[in-house]
Design a protein around this motif. Structure first.
Motif, short mmCIF file in Angstrom:
data_model
loop_
_atom_site.label_atom_id
_atom_site.label_comp_id
_atom_site.label_asym_id
_atom_site.label_seq_id
_atom_site.Cartn_x
_atom_site.Cartn_y
_atom_site.Cartn_z
N ILE A 6 125.53 -26.67 -2.13
CA ILE A 6 125.30 -27.36 -1.01
C ILE A 6 123.78 -26.85 -0.49
N ASP A 7 122.95 -27.84 -0.27
CA ASP A 7 121.71 -27.39 0.38
C ASP A 7 121.96 -26.68 1.76
N LEU A 10 121.88 -28.71 4.93
CA LEU A 10 123.02 -29.33 5.31
C LEU A 10 124.16 -28.55 5.88
N ILE A 11 124.25 -27.29 5.37
CA ILE A 11 125.40 -26.33 5.71
C ILE A 11 124.99 -26.36 7.16
N ALA A 14 125.93 -28.99 9.26
CA ALA A 14 127.21 -29.28 9.73
C ALA A 14 127.88 -28.30 10.47
N ILE A 135 131.88 -35.35 3.44
CA ILE A 135 132.03 -34.45 2.20
C ILE A 135 132.61 -35.20 1.04
N THR A 148 125.42 -35.84 5.60
CA THR A 148 125.99 -36.42 4.35
C THR A 148 126.00 -35.39 3.31
N ILE A 149 127.01 -34.63 2.79
CA ILE A 149 127.16 -33.62 1.70
C ILE A 149 127.87 -34.47 0.56
N SER A 150 126.86 -35.00 -0.26
CA SER A 150 127.41 -35.63 -1.33
C SER A 150 126.88 -35.23 -2.73
N TYR A 151 127.75 -34.89 -3.58
CA TYR A 151 127.43 -34.31 -4.78
C TYR A 151 128.48 -34.83 -5.80
N PHE A 164 131.85 -25.63 0.17
CA PHE A 164 131.35 -26.02 1.65
C PHE A 164 132.05 -25.01 2.41
#
Length: 364
Positions: A6-7, A10-11, A14, A135, A148-151, A164
């Motif tokens: 995760i970038d 973004l961490i 969040a 997530i 937005t944590i989208s993978y 995460f």
């Protein structure tokens, strides 16, 4: 070694929202499956360890074979008490959504998310905005969330929640080495880890598809070191059906399965009358869509059934043969290359005709 995915920005964003919040609501999608339950409950356990007040809200009843998951008995079911659930959402400092990417997948809660994302009026105090963290691992995330944590490369939202949590802890320790955060306290928690493992196991069909990633098994190893009993998890999820479900499976394969050998496709379609005949319960359809793929010449499988107000569809495929495009283009759905879902607001007969008129184009 489990590499960061995760970038870091973004961490950081969040983490800031979580650190500022005291009351947090975690929401997952309608007709919650193992990954929905696993990811949302894992977030609950993590946030409780951080000293937060946490409630998990599910849109409707979850299958009985998931009721054993740690914390599941404390979930609030929106359909059963919408006023109480809405009050919890309104009072939250932060909402975290797991395993879905757009408001409509939250069922009747979609209205709350739509209202929450509406532009501020002249006086924001009259329409307060609750921050949202998403997530999720599905394609095409909406703009419903502040973070937005989208993978989509993650096979399950539960795996993404694990990643995460791991990066959140590492970020906290990096920012303040003296802080009372210990990686072992969070990543090696048996309750949290059991929820994550169950989500990973169910969303890959017990690691039969979307599971050819070495790091996934490194995560599984860490979860087992935390106290997860994988054999027990399998037994509680896959060996707890009632007699009617077993007879339904036999009926599907013997009577209802249609095979289209020229395109290596199988279809099973069930009416509400047929489901009632077998005392259908929530979760009884789990895994049936995978069964035709055991035939050596079948590469695509579609399962559809009549629900209360729509036709629900599941799509599965093998190898480099996508089904998510079929689901998205024809049945208002989507998902992963080899595992997708869709819906049709009409009759079962109409849904079958849509399938028959389009499968040759998508199943090649």
């Amino acid at each position: 070694m489990i590499h960061p995915l995760i970038d870091t920005q973004l961490i950081s964003r969040a983490k800031q929202l979580i650190d500022q919040a005291q009351t947090i609501v975690v929401v997952t999608h309608i007709s919650p499956d193992g990954d929905a339950m696993g990811s949302s409950l894992a977030m609950r356990w993590f946030l409780l360890d951080l000293g937060k007040r946490v409630t998990v809200i599910v849109p409707n009843e979850f299958p009985a074979f998931l009721s054993w998951l740690p914390g599941a008995q404390d979930d609030v079911i929106f359909d059963k008490d919408p006023d109480a659930a809405t009050a919890l959402l309104d009072a939250a400092d932060l909402v975290i959504v797991t395993d879905f990417q757009e408001p409509k997948r939250s069922g009747k809660m979609a209205d709350w998310f739509t209202k929450n994302s509406a532009p501020f009026p002249l006086s924001p105090a009259t329409c307060p905005h609750t921050p949202i963290i998403m997530i999720d691992h599905h394609l095409h995330p909406s703009d419903m969330a502040d973070v937005t944590i989208s993978y989509p490369q993650c096979a399950s939202a539960s795996e993404l929640v694990y990643r995460f949590i791991l990066q959140y802890i590492q970020s906290s320790i990096s920012e303040c080495p003296e802080a009372p955060l210990n990686a072992q306290r969070y990543t090696l928690n048996a309750q949290l880890s059991t929820c994550i493992y169950t989500g990973m196991m169910t969303d890959t069909g017990n690691f039969q598809f979307n599971s050819n990633d070495a790091e996934m098994y490194e995560i599984v190893a860490e979860l087992m070191r935390a106290g997860v009993n994988k054999d027990e998890c399998y037994d509680k999820v896959f060996n707890q059906y009632h007699e009617g479900r077993m007879r339904l499976v036999g009926y599907c394969l013997h009577t209802k399965m249609r095979v289209f050998p020229e395109h290596h496709v199988a279809l099973i379609a069930l009416s509400s009358k047929e489901l009632k005949q077998f005392n259908f319960r929530s979760g009884d359809a789990e895994g049936i869509v995978n069964m035709p793929l055991q035939i050596s010449s079948i590469y695509y499988s579609v399962f559809m059934r009549e629900d209360t107000d729509k036709i629900k569809l599941s799509f599965r495929s093998q190898g480099d043969r996508p089904v998510n495009t079929f689901a998205a283009d024809i049945f208002n759905g989507g998902g992963h290359k080899n595992a997708a879902g869709g819906e049709h607001y009409g009759t079962l007969r109409e849904a079958v005709h849509l399938f028959l008129n389009n499968y040759e184009k998508y199943c090649k």
